[in-house]
Design an enzyme around this catalytic site. Structure first.
Site, PDB file in Angstrom:
ATOM      1  N   ASP A 140     -14.139 -16.274 -38.564  1.00 24.81           N
ATOM      2  CA  ASP A 140     -15.245 -15.330 -38.741  1.00 24.81           C
ATOM      3  C   ASP A 140     -14.736 -14.094 -39.496  1.00 24.81           C
ATOM      4  O   ASP A 140     -13.550 -13.970 -39.785  1.00 24.81           O
ATOM      5  CB  ASP A 140     -15.871 -14.959 -37.376  1.00 24.81           C
ATOM      6  N   GLN A 158      -6.345 -15.950 -36.459  1.00 27.50           N
ATOM      7  CA  GLN A 158      -6.587 -17.394 -36.551  1.00 27.50           C
ATOM      8  C   GLN A 158      -8.089 -17.647 -36.699  1.00 27.50           C
ATOM      9  O   GLN A 158      -8.512 -18.778 -36.886  1.00 27.50           O
ATOM     10  CB  GLN A 158      -6.094 -18.081 -35.274  1.00 27.50           C
ATOM     11  N   ASN A 159      -8.882 -16.584 -36.588  1.00 30.79           N
ATOM     12  CA  ASN A 159     -10.332 -16.757 -36.582  1.00 30.79           C
ATOM     13  C   ASN A 159     -10.880 -16.941 -37.988  1.00 30.79           C
ATOM     14  O   ASN A 159     -10.385 -16.346 -38.947  1.00 30.79           O
ATOM     15  CB  ASN A 159     -11.004 -15.552 -35.920  1.00 30.79           C
ATOM     16  N   CYS A 167     -14.547 -28.533 -52.182  1.00 27.22           N
ATOM     17  CA  CYS A 167     -14.631 -29.988 -52.172  1.00 27.22           C
ATOM     18  C   CYS A 167     -13.476 -30.551 -51.340  1.00 27.22           C
ATOM     19  O   CYS A 167     -12.335 -30.099 -51.463  1.00 27.22           O
ATOM     20  CB  CYS A 167     -14.551 -30.501 -53.601  1.00 27.22           C
ATOM     21  N   ASN A 219      -5.217 -10.580 -22.676  1.00 26.55           N
ATOM     22  CA  ASN A 219      -5.936 -11.827 -22.403  1.00 26.55           C
ATOM     23  C   ASN A 219      -6.394 -11.801 -20.935  1.00 26.55           C
ATOM     24  O   ASN A 219      -5.657 -11.314 -20.075  1.00 26.55           O
ATOM     25  CB  ASN A 219      -4.981 -13.022 -22.633  1.00 26.55           C
ATOM     26  N   CYS A 223     -19.773 -32.469 -54.249  1.00 31.12           N
ATOM     27  CA  CYS A 223     -19.125 -31.672 -55.285  1.00 31.12           C
ATOM     28  C   CYS A 223     -19.748 -31.995 -56.644  1.00 31.12           C
ATOM     29  O   CYS A 223     -19.926 -33.174 -56.984  1.00 31.12           O
ATOM     30  CB  CYS A 223     -17.634 -32.006 -55.282  1.00 31.12           C
ATOM     31  N   HIS A 242      -6.305 -19.506 -40.706  1.00 29.87           N
ATOM     32  CA  HIS A 242      -7.063 -20.763 -40.646  1.00 29.87           C
ATOM     33  C   HIS A 242      -8.302 -20.749 -41.538  1.00 29.87           C
ATOM     34  O   HIS A 242      -9.237 -21.513 -41.312  1.00 29.87           O
ATOM     35  CB  HIS A 242      -7.431 -21.089 -39.185  1.00 29.87           C
ATOM     36  N   CYS A 253     -16.708 -33.914 -58.844  1.00 30.54           N
ATOM     37  CA  CYS A 253     -16.171 -35.257 -58.552  1.00 30.54           C
ATOM     38  C   CYS A 253     -17.040 -36.051 -57.573  1.00 30.54           C
ATOM     39  O   CYS A 253     -16.745 -37.209 -57.299  1.00 30.54           O
ATOM     40  CB  CYS A 253     -14.740 -35.141 -58.029  1.00 30.54           C
TER      41      CYS A 253
END
Ligand code: BJW
Ligand code: ZN
Length: 253
Positions: free
Chosen positions: A107, A104-105, A130, A218, A152, A122, A155
């Site tokens: 980086d 999900q990172n 844009c 965790n 952009c 993600h 546009c």
């Protein structure tokens, strides 16, 4: 962390045909990158990351959101190095027949630690597009320091990082790869995620429903406790290298 549990996890990995791994912000915490729901530090501690990471947050104050991402880009790319947890995941991948890494990172620390074929659910903090026409934008050095996002060239819309905000769809390729891996794997290794952001949080459930064993790494017990078969409590930079050691010892037996 008890040695018996590490050995149990290593045995599960050693016997697996396909290991799917879902990582979250916690895997990068020991590289100095703030997680979302743990306390933020410094200047940004006054702002709610969940509010900034949204179309509404960007519309309300594009300069604020831009500065947040530019600061995070600088810490991720220029200050942070992969930690022992990232390295250990690349090593586990090399020791099992099939390993699918889903993160999900935003980086690139998994890649920099040697992991290949990383599925970024993600998006990436190092790519830009844009906000209106979606065309890719190559960021110039001065735009990184600017108080407002660039516009952009096609546009005139505002440029944003190519990441997934709340209420937005996840990229098709990574979500399809993640769904397939979660359905097919025999072990789902979850590392450093609170498990509260969907649809990513659905993946361990899907794996569990399809018969996989769920291992969670965790320091805190979290939202996935109900479906976790083996909880390895501790920071991933400490737990995962121990898992690699135990796995290597099993291979030598
Ligand atoms: C350590 C550690 C150490 C600390 N070692 N561990 C179904 C039910 C309910 C809600 C929804 C649903 N489906 C969709 C939603 C809405 C929403 C959602 O999930 N909301 C929830 C908050 C309830 N989801 C979405 O909007 C998603 N889109 C979507 O579903 O599209 C379809 C749709 C469209 C329109 C309407 C409805 C549906 C998109 C989600 C996008 C998330 N984006 C962000 C920002 C990315 C860009 C950026 O980086 O700025 O992604 S938000 C943020 O959360 C980021 C993260 O990837 C994500 C997950 O967080 P993560 O990684 O788990 O981090 P933390 O901080 O939460 O946890 C850190 C963990 O590490 C903790 O557990 C610590 O204990 C641990 N830790 N040190 C190991 N050393
Ligand atoms: Zn545009």
């Amino acid at each position: 962390m008890n040695a018996e549990k590490i050995l149990q996890a290593a045995r599960l990995l050693a016997d697996a045909r396909h290991v799917a791994c879902l990582t979250g912000a916690g895997v990068s915490a020991e590289s100095g990158i703030a997680t979302f729901r743990d306390a933020q530090t410094g200047h940004w501690s006054r702002f709610d990351p969940q509010a900034l990471a949204s179309q509404a947050g960007f519309a309300a104050d594009p300069g604020l959101v831009w500065r947040w991402y530019m600061d995070r880009l600088e810490s991720a790319r220029e200050r942070a190095e992969p930690n022992a947890g990232h390295v250990a995941l690349a090593e586990i991948a090399a020791r099992v027949p099939r390993f699918t890494l889903i993160t999900q990172n935003v980086d690139d620390l998994h890649e920099r630690a040697g992991s290949t074929n990383v599925h970024h659910l993600h998006g990436s903090i190092g790519r830009f597009r844009c906000n209106e026409c979606e065309r890719e934008h190559v960021l110039r050095a001065e735009e990184r320091r600017a108080e407002m996002p660039p516009q952009c060239a096609v546009c005139g819309g505002l440029v944003r990082p190519d990441v997934v905000w709340f209420g937005e769809m996840l990229p098709r390729g990574p979500i399809e790869a993640a769904w397939e891996a979660a359905t097919e794997c025999d072990v789902m290794l979850v590392v450093g995620t609170s498990g509260i952001v969907y649809p990513a949080a659905q993946l361990p459930y899907l794996a569990s429903e399809n018969g996989a064993t769920v291992i969670d790494v965790n320091p805190e017990i979290g939202a996935l406790a109900d479906i976790t078969d083996l909880f390895l409590q501790g920071p991933s930079g400490e737990v995962l290298p121990r898992l690699v050691q135990a796995l290597s010892a099993l291979h030598k037996e």
